[in-house]
Design a protein around this motif. Structure first.
Motif, PDB file in Angstrom:
ATOM      1  N   VAL A 175      15.282  30.833  28.216  1.00  0.00           N
ATOM      2  CA  VAL A 175      14.920  32.255  28.366  1.00  0.00           C
ATOM      3  C   VAL A 175      13.757  32.380  29.342  1.00  0.00           C
ATOM      4  N   GLU A 176      12.731  31.548  29.169  1.00  0.00           N
ATOM      5  CA  GLU A 176      11.556  31.606  30.041  1.00  0.00           C
ATOM      6  C   GLU A 176      11.934  31.337  31.497  1.00  0.00           C
ATOM      7  N   ALA A 177      12.841  30.367  31.701  1.00  0.00           N
ATOM      8  CA  ALA A 177      13.273  30.031  33.064  1.00  0.00           C
ATOM      9  C   ALA A 177      14.041  31.206  33.685  1.00  0.00           C
ATOM     10  N   HIS A 178      14.956  31.788  32.906  1.00  0.00           N
ATOM     11  CA  HIS A 178      15.726  32.938  33.392  1.00  0.00           C
ATOM     12  C   HIS A 178      14.794  34.111  33.688  1.00  0.00           C
ATOM     13  N   ARG A 179      13.862  34.333  32.785  1.00  0.00           N
ATOM     14  CA  ARG A 179      12.920  35.453  32.932  1.00  0.00           C
ATOM     15  C   ARG A 179      12.099  35.305  34.218  1.00  0.00           C
ATOM     16  N   ALA A 180      11.634  34.075  34.479  1.00  0.00           N
ATOM     17  CA  ALA A 180      10.847  33.817  35.688  1.00  0.00           C
ATOM     18  C   ALA A 180      11.687  34.074  36.942  1.00  0.00           C
ATOM     19  N   ARG A 181      12.959  33.655  36.909  1.00  0.00           N
ATOM     20  CA  ARG A 181      13.831  33.860  38.069  1.00  0.00           C
ATOM     21  C   ARG A 181      14.134  35.356  38.267  1.00  0.00           C
ATOM     22  N   VAL A 182      14.305  36.072  37.149  1.00  0.00           N
ATOM     23  CA  VAL A 182      14.534  37.521  37.226  1.00  0.00           C
ATOM     24  C   VAL A 182      13.347  38.194  37.924  1.00  0.00           C
ATOM     25  N   MET A 183      12.131  37.856  37.498  1.00  0.00           N
ATOM     26  CA  MET A 183      10.926  38.475  38.078  1.00  0.00           C
ATOM     27  C   MET A 183      10.846  38.167  39.575  1.00  0.00           C
ATOM     28  N   GLU A 184      11.180  36.923  39.936  1.00  0.00           N
ATOM     29  CA  GLU A 184      11.112  36.509  41.340  1.00  0.00           C
ATOM     30  C   GLU A 184      12.164  37.256  42.173  1.00  0.00           C
ATOM     31  N   LYS A 185      13.410  37.271  41.687  1.00  0.00           N
ATOM     32  CA  LYS A 185      14.495  37.916  42.438  1.00  0.00           C
ATOM     33  C   LYS A 185      14.300  39.427  42.539  1.00  0.00           C
ATOM     34  N   MET A 186      13.717  40.029  41.515  1.00  0.00           N
ATOM     35  CA  MET A 186      13.490  41.480  41.521  1.00  0.00           C
ATOM     36  C   MET A 186      12.219  41.864  42.280  1.00  0.00           C
ATOM     37  N   GLY A 187      11.433  40.854  42.667  1.00  0.00           N
ATOM     38  CA  GLY A 187      10.227  41.119  43.464  1.00  0.00           C
ATOM     39  C   GLY A 187       9.137  41.819  42.679  1.00  0.00           C
ATOM     40  N   VAL A 188       9.032  41.512  41.375  1.00  0.00           N
ATOM     41  CA  VAL A 188       7.995  42.146  40.546  1.00  0.00           C
ATOM     42  C   VAL A 188       7.141  41.067  39.885  1.00  0.00           C
ATOM     43  N   ARG A 189       5.941  41.488  39.467  1.00  0.00           N
ATOM     44  CA  ARG A 189       5.030  40.520  38.839  1.00  0.00           C
ATOM     45  C   ARG A 189       4.790  40.797  37.370  1.00  0.00           C
ATOM     46  N   THR A 190       5.019  42.032  36.939  1.00  0.00           N
ATOM     47  CA  THR A 190       4.735  42.389  35.549  1.00  0.00           C
ATOM     48  C   THR A 190       5.963  43.016  34.893  1.00  0.00           C
ATOM     49  N   LEU A 191       5.953  43.012  33.575  1.00  0.00           N
ATOM     50  CA  LEU A 191       7.034  43.645  32.815  1.00  0.00           C
ATOM     51  C   LEU A 191       7.097  45.136  33.128  1.00  0.00           C
ATOM     52  N   ALA A 192       5.919  45.767  33.262  1.00  0.00           N
ATOM     53  CA  ALA A 192       5.875  47.211  33.560  1.00  0.00           C
ATOM     54  C   ALA A 192       6.577  47.504  34.884  1.00  0.00           C
ATOM     55  N   GLU A 193       6.350  46.667  35.895  1.00  0.00           N
ATOM     56  CA  GLU A 193       7.016  46.857  37.195  1.00  0.00           C
ATOM     57  C   GLU A 193       8.525  46.681  37.066  1.00  0.00           C
ATOM     58  N   LEU A 194       8.943  45.710  36.276  1.00  0.00           N
ATOM     59  CA  LEU A 194      10.375  45.461  36.080  1.00  0.00           C
ATOM     60  C   LEU A 194      11.043  46.665  35.405  1.00  0.00           C
ATOM     61  N   VAL A 195      10.388  47.192  34.379  1.00  0.00           N
ATOM     62  CA  VAL A 195      10.907  48.373  33.681  1.00  0.00           C
ATOM     63  C   VAL A 195      11.012  49.552  34.662  1.00  0.00           C
ATOM     64  N   LYS A 196       9.983  49.713  35.479  1.00  0.00           N
ATOM     65  CA  LYS A 196       9.936  50.839  36.422  1.00  0.00           C
ATOM     66  C   LYS A 196      11.075  50.774  37.439  1.00  0.00           C
ATOM     67  N   VAL A 197      11.298  49.577  38.032  1.00  0.00           N
ATOM     68  CA  VAL A 197      12.350  49.486  39.065  1.00  0.00           C
ATOM     69  C   VAL A 197      13.750  49.622  38.462  1.00  0.00           C
ATOM     70  N   THR A 198      13.957  49.088  37.276  1.00  0.00           N
ATOM     71  CA  THR A 198      15.297  49.213  36.675  1.00  0.00           C
ATOM     72  C   THR A 198      15.556  50.641  36.223  1.00  0.00           C
ATOM     73  N   MET A 199      14.514  51.346  35.751  1.00  0.00           N
ATOM     74  CA  MET A 199      14.684  52.751  35.366  1.00  0.00           C
ATOM     75  C   MET A 199      14.997  53.608  36.590  1.00  0.00           C
ATOM     76  N   ALA A 200      14.456  53.231  37.752  1.00  0.00           N
ATOM     77  CA  ALA A 200      14.652  54.009  38.985  1.00  0.00           C
ATOM     78  C   ALA A 200      16.130  54.102  39.358  1.00  0.00           C
ATOM     79  N   VAL A 201      16.884  53.058  39.026  1.00  0.00           N
ATOM     80  CA  VAL A 201      18.321  53.061  39.376  1.00  0.00           C
ATOM     81  C   VAL A 201      19.206  53.184  38.131  1.00  0.00           C
ATOM     82  N   GLY A 202      18.597  53.540  37.034  1.00  0.00           N
ATOM     83  CA  GLY A 202      19.364  53.771  35.807  1.00  0.00           C
ATOM     84  C   GLY A 202      19.921  52.496  35.213  1.00  0.00           C
TER      85      GLY A 202
END
Length: 202
Positions: A175-202
């Protein structure tokens, strides 16, 4: 000033009005394209048009309001400024309620029209930037593996790593490895940023 790709589309059956608007707008450095009917504009219209539409309410065959409805059905995001006669104001107000950008009443001062056009072009530039941003996010999501997407959805839903591991029947380390790759591929550093970008596109 408009962005280089922005054009002001003037749709009016009155040749004198088209000529005077062209003279005014080109004098301010804008790119202008004129059409003598709604049908002529529809024929030339493409999905990637940038700028705004200055549209006469009353025209033969197809009115400005009918063109607005057609463009709406086609998913057009070009801001529309309606040019109205005094008796058309209630119709123009109705058009605003259905998503038009603005209206101006004839006869109008040049500066009043220019103010509305500047505002419409700024709005269109913001919408275009937001679309580019959303497209980039969708592209990044497309780069995720199926498992990374599953992990991302659970992370965004507020699940802890242990809960995600249990739900997907994988180890915490995975899970930690997948999570780290998700953050890298999505270009975000924090959970808040990840939530924000995914909410932007529904």
């Amino acid at each position: 000033m408009s962005e280089p790709t922005q054009t002001i589309y003037v749709v009016d059956d009155d040749e004198a009005m088209r000529d005077s608007m062209t003279w005014l707008l080109e004098g301010e450095g804008y790119r202008v394209a004129c059409f003598d009917s709604a049908a002529a504009f529809l024929k030339a219209r493409r999905d990637d048009l940038r700028g705004c539409l200055v549209l006469d309410v009353r025209m033969p065959d197809m009115s400005g309001l009918e063109l607005h409805e057609k463009l709406d059905a086609l998913g057009s995001t070009l801001p529309i400024i309606f040019v109205t006669g005094h008796g058309d104001v209630p119709m123009a107000v109705g058009a605003l309620q259905r998503g038009a950008c603005d209206f101006i009443e004839k006869p109008f001062h040049d500066e009043d029209l220019l103010v509305r056009i500047r505002r419409a072009l700024e709005l269109e530039a913001e919408l275009a930037a937001r679309r580019r941003q959303d497209d980039a996010i969708v592209h990044r999501i497309g780069q995720l593996t199926q498992r990374e997407r599953e992990v991302m959805e659970l992370v965004v839903a507020g699940k802890l790593n242990k809960q995600i591991a249990d739900q997907l029947n994988i180890s915490m380390k995975t899970v930690e490895a997948h999570r780290a790759r998700v953050m890298e591929k999505m270009g975000v550093r924090t959970l808040a940023e990840l939530v924000k970008v995914t909410m932007a596109v529904g």
